[in-house]
Scaffold this motif. Sequence first.
Motif, short mmCIF file in Angstrom:
data_model
loop_
_atom_site.label_atom_id
_atom_site.label_comp_id
_atom_site.label_asym_id
_atom_site.label_seq_id
_atom_site.Cartn_x
_atom_site.Cartn_y
_atom_site.Cartn_z
N VAL A 111 5.81 -20.60 96.79
CA VAL A 111 6.56 -20.66 95.54
C VAL A 111 5.57 -20.61 94.38
O VAL A 111 4.36 -20.85 94.55
N LEU A 112 6.09 -20.30 93.19
CA LEU A 112 5.28 -20.21 91.99
C LEU A 112 5.76 -21.23 90.97
O LEU A 112 6.91 -21.70 91.05
N PRO A 113 4.93 -21.57 89.99
CA PRO A 113 5.40 -22.48 88.95
C PRO A 113 6.57 -21.89 88.18
O PRO A 113 6.73 -20.67 88.07
N GLY A 114 7.37 -22.75 87.64
CA GLY A 114 8.54 -22.28 86.91
C GLY A 114 8.20 -21.48 85.66
O GLY A 114 9.01 -20.67 85.20
N ALA A 115 6.99 -21.67 85.11
CA ALA A 115 6.61 -20.91 83.91
C ALA A 115 6.57 -19.41 84.19
O ALA A 115 6.82 -18.60 83.29
N VAL A 116 6.27 -19.03 85.41
CA VAL A 116 6.22 -17.61 85.75
C VAL A 116 7.61 -17.00 85.63
O VAL A 116 7.80 -15.89 85.09
N GLY A 117 8.64 -17.69 86.12
CA GLY A 117 10.00 -17.17 86.00
C GLY A 117 10.46 -17.13 84.56
O GLY A 117 11.15 -16.17 84.15
N VAL A 118 10.11 -18.14 83.76
CA VAL A 118 10.50 -18.13 82.35
C VAL A 118 9.83 -16.97 81.62
O VAL A 118 10.45 -16.26 80.80
N LEU A 119 8.56 -16.75 81.88
CA LEU A 119 7.84 -15.64 81.25
C LEU A 119 8.44 -14.29 81.65
O LEU A 119 8.61 -13.40 80.81
N ALA A 120 8.81 -14.14 82.94
CA ALA A 120 9.42 -12.89 83.38
C ALA A 120 10.77 -12.68 82.72
O ALA A 120 11.13 -11.56 82.33
N GLY A 121 11.54 -13.74 82.55
CA GLY A 121 12.82 -13.61 81.87
C GLY A 121 12.67 -13.23 80.41
O GLY A 121 13.43 -12.41 79.89
N MET A 122 11.70 -13.82 79.73
CA MET A 122 11.46 -13.48 78.33
C MET A 122 11.00 -12.04 78.21
O MET A 122 11.40 -11.32 77.27
N CYS A 123 10.16 -11.59 79.13
CA CYS A 123 9.71 -10.19 79.09
C CYS A 123 10.88 -9.23 79.32
O CYS A 123 10.97 -8.17 78.68
N GLY A 124 11.78 -9.58 80.22
CA GLY A 124 12.95 -8.74 80.43
C GLY A 124 13.83 -8.67 79.20
O GLY A 124 14.34 -7.59 78.84
N ALA A 125 14.05 -9.80 78.52
CA ALA A 125 14.87 -9.80 77.30
C ALA A 125 14.20 -8.99 76.20
O ALA A 125 14.86 -8.22 75.48
N ALA A 126 12.87 -9.16 76.05
CA ALA A 126 12.16 -8.38 75.02
C ALA A 126 12.22 -6.88 75.34
O ALA A 126 12.35 -6.05 74.43
N GLY A 127 12.15 -6.54 76.64
CA GLY A 127 12.25 -5.12 77.00
C GLY A 127 13.61 -4.54 76.66
O GLY A 127 13.72 -3.39 76.23
N CYS A 128 14.67 -5.31 76.84
CA CYS A 128 16.00 -4.82 76.48
C CYS A 128 16.14 -4.62 74.97
O CYS A 128 16.74 -3.63 74.50
N LEU A 129 15.60 -5.56 74.17
CA LEU A 129 15.64 -5.39 72.71
C LEU A 129 14.85 -4.17 72.26
O LEU A 129 15.29 -3.39 71.39
N ALA A 130 13.68 -4.00 72.87
CA ALA A 130 12.86 -2.85 72.48
C ALA A 130 13.55 -1.53 72.85
O ALA A 130 13.51 -0.55 72.09
#
Length: 373
Positions: free
Chosen positions: A92-111
């Motif tokens: 398993v990975l730390p939860g910060a990795v999932g939060v960062l991936a989610g933020m990157c996905g949201a930023a990609g949709c806005l862009a």
Amino acid sequence: MTTTTSHTPESEGTADGPARSARLIQNEATTEIPVHLLFRDDPDPSPVPLRPAVVSRRQGTGEQPRLRRPAAERPCPVPEADPDLAERPARVLPGAVGVLAGMCGAAGCLATSWWAGVLPPLAVEALRLPEYAGAGLGPLQWTAYAAAGALGLFGLGGLARGRTGRAWVLDLFGRYRGTVRRTGLLWVNPLLLRRRVDVRLRHWRSEPMAAADASGVPLRVVVLVVWRVRDTARATLGVEDHEAYLRECVEAALLRVPVEMPGGARGAADAAGEALTRLVAADSAPVGLEVFSVQPARVEYAPEIAPAMHRRRIAALDAQHRASVLGSVVDSVEDTVTRLTTRGLVELDDYERKALVKDLTVAFCAGRGEQGP
């Protein structure tokens, strides 16, 4: 084998010569057998090794019984644990990795929306983005949308919160992938199937179960079991329901261990608890369960014999009380007669002594009866 050998008289000679004597073997269960038929007519037969043989005894024949070798006692088979199914930590990975991936996905949709020109003007002003006419929604824009959305969903969908005393068993297409015992915010592959398992120390109070005492009297016993899950993989994947399996193990152990009623022999309850704990722990170990204690919490007679056993117990208590009362009366009478004769207050012969003892016994018993137990 008891046999009686009888020699028949030799038959009279014939024209060819004297008749051969017939030697016979006869017993109580067989007919007469000529002895010469048991051997070959070889002039020089080879020696045959003889071994001691014991035959079975038939009823009424007087023969010796067959000596049978006692069958070896085989212990009850205990299921073996699957060596390939053992608990191991999952990746398993730390939860910060999932939060960062989610933020990157949201930023990609806005862009991508700004690139396609479908972003509302208010959002453009709020984000302080440069004005852009947009290229429209084409294949490239849809591909970017799909990639950004998948990244966001994959990152946020894998977030999980680990708690103390709880664990997850991870399963991918029917294959065990590990166990998560960590606490806090974690990221777990969202493609894995998660099975939550309670690994805390647990107490289980059973419903009334069938049992018996040393004499075979049927009882109903409520058992208190202290246990926990030691191997999450075997407890989850090695058996359909580990709690039902533990209940069946307790029922099977109660049928093999005699349980005594309260107030019985001292130490009988402790011995029964130790035997139950040992049997249940051995039976439940292959499925990853650790049993610490199995103790009878309540023992009572089975409903079908409870009235009769209660009457029997009351009769035994009444007989015990009567015996104690009679013993105290006899002691009192003996003490009274001894004091009277020792101090010289009365002189009694055998007849008078017996009469006095009888009168005192009746008086003391009447007095005890009026006072009650």
